[in-house]
Design an enzyme around this catalytic site. Sequence first.
Site, PDB file in Angstrom:
ATOM      1  N   GLN A  14      20.572  17.872 -78.038  1.00  7.81           N
ATOM      2  CA  GLN A  14      20.589  16.462 -78.457  1.00  7.81           C
ATOM      3  C   GLN A  14      20.441  16.353 -79.982  1.00  7.81           C
ATOM      4  O   GLN A  14      21.215  15.676 -80.648  1.00  7.81           O
ATOM      5  CB  GLN A  14      19.428  15.695 -77.817  1.00  7.81           C
ATOM      6  CG  GLN A  14      19.471  15.598 -76.325  1.00  7.81           C
ATOM      7  CD  GLN A  14      18.505  14.535 -75.839  1.00  7.81           C
ATOM      8  OE1 GLN A  14      18.866  13.389 -75.688  1.00  7.81           O
ATOM      9  NE2 GLN A  14      17.255  14.914 -75.606  1.00  7.81           N
ATOM     10  N   VAL A  15      19.443  17.039 -80.516  1.00  4.55           N
ATOM     11  CA  VAL A  15      19.201  16.966 -81.962  1.00  4.55           C
ATOM     12  C   VAL A  15      20.238  17.809 -82.711  1.00  4.55           C
ATOM     13  O   VAL A  15      20.780  17.373 -83.738  1.00  4.55           O
ATOM     14  CB  VAL A  15      17.760  17.423 -82.297  1.00  4.55           C
ATOM     15  CG1 VAL A  15      17.548  17.488 -83.804  1.00  4.55           C
ATOM     16  CG2 VAL A  15      16.739  16.469 -81.671  1.00  4.55           C
ATOM     17  N   TYR A 127       5.140  24.540 -71.257  1.00  2.51           N
ATOM     18  CA  TYR A 127       6.034  24.103 -72.342  1.00  2.51           C
ATOM     19  C   TYR A 127       5.216  23.808 -73.605  1.00  2.51           C
ATOM     20  O   TYR A 127       5.527  24.298 -74.693  1.00  2.51           O
ATOM     21  CB  TYR A 127       6.817  22.868 -71.894  1.00  2.51           C
ATOM     22  CG  TYR A 127       7.589  22.164 -72.989  1.00  2.51           C
ATOM     23  CD1 TYR A 127       8.728  22.731 -73.550  1.00  2.51           C
ATOM     24  CD2 TYR A 127       7.180  20.916 -73.461  1.00  2.51           C
ATOM     25  CE1 TYR A 127       9.446  22.075 -74.554  1.00  2.51           C
ATOM     26  CE2 TYR A 127       7.891  20.258 -74.457  1.00  2.51           C
ATOM     27  CZ  TYR A 127       9.020  20.842 -74.996  1.00  2.51           C
ATOM     28  OH  TYR A 127       9.710  20.188 -75.996  1.00  2.51           O
TER      29      TYR A 127
END
Length: 296
Positions: A14-15, A127
Amino acid sequence: MTSPSILIFGANGQVGFELRKSLAAGARLCAFDRATCDVADPEQIKAAIATCQPDIIVNASAYTAVDRAETEEGLAHAVNATAPSVIATEAARRGALMIHYSTDYVFDGRKSEPYTETDAPNPLSAYGRTKLAGEESITRAAPQHLIIRSSWVVGAHGANFMKTILRLAKERDVLRIVADQFGAPTSAALLAEVTAQVIGRYLGGEPVPSGLYHVTNAGSTSWHGFACHIIDWATRHQIPLKTKPESVMPIATEDYPLPAVRPKNSRLSTRKAADAFGLTLPPWQHSMDSILEQIV
Ligand SMILES: NC(=O)c1ccc[n+]([C@@H]2O[C@H](COP(=O)([O-])OP(=O)(O)OC[C@H]3O[C@@H](n4cnc5c(N)ncnc54)[C@H](OP(=O)(O)O)[C@@H]3O)[C@@H](O)[C@H]2O)c1
């Protein structure tokens, strides 16, 4: 003067996708996605850097499958902690600036106010632990670095909460969405623009002090508030949905159990980044509407 060379890892996320647009002007860009550089393999990272000879390295690659990381912590660690450590060491060797992204999930969410960069992290998930280990290795290894922590990232390109809600709303009459976790939906394009602004300052010889910076869109909401915003927007724009705005039901985290524990408070104070780089961060609704226009 030759144009600076900028290397992007994770260029198809996405980035990463937005970075390719925001960083294209005036620079030689080397953009690596997973197919051209698997960052879980340190030798591939070193080869990419040797080929590109970058002045600036932007690492947008990450293992972002938050729930899967609970059972794949080894791979998540390789991508989120070992890879940034290798990149940071190579950046230091070359005298390159390293820009990296991290997450609100390094915090436990027990604070009642927005988190600042000086608050102690205490990740609740695999995460979060691997991302924190990545931050720590960069801080140790790369003398010139920026770690941009963000939250709830959404882009027109890639998988995210917004696309999931739009899909589910076409399939279901009722949506039940968690209403007791709070954060700021943040545009991937905004993160790319801020990155481009910081790089512009750095190349222009202005001070870019190394360290951690929190960057999100302004304001905050719950996942339920975010889902309502998406459904309201889509209804107003006559997108055919089965879910009506009044059929988005708030539920508690406990009613939607997932493998990874999320922080209840994901709100990040952006004052440090705004002051250091003169940023004006738009309200989340503004950026999300512009992404909705692109998606729909
Ligand atoms: N998404 C969020 O809500 C969120 C929130 C806070 C912070 N962040 C942070 O923001 C940064 C960017 O996130 P994002 O939303 O752009 O994530 P994303 O869309 O999942 O992008 C991550 C990219 O990394 C790539 N990648 C994964 N494993 C790789 C490997 N072994 N080798 C090379 N590339 C690999 C992925 O490739 P594939 O496309 O092939 O999988 C993907 O293109 C990350 O550091 C993330 O931790 C994200």
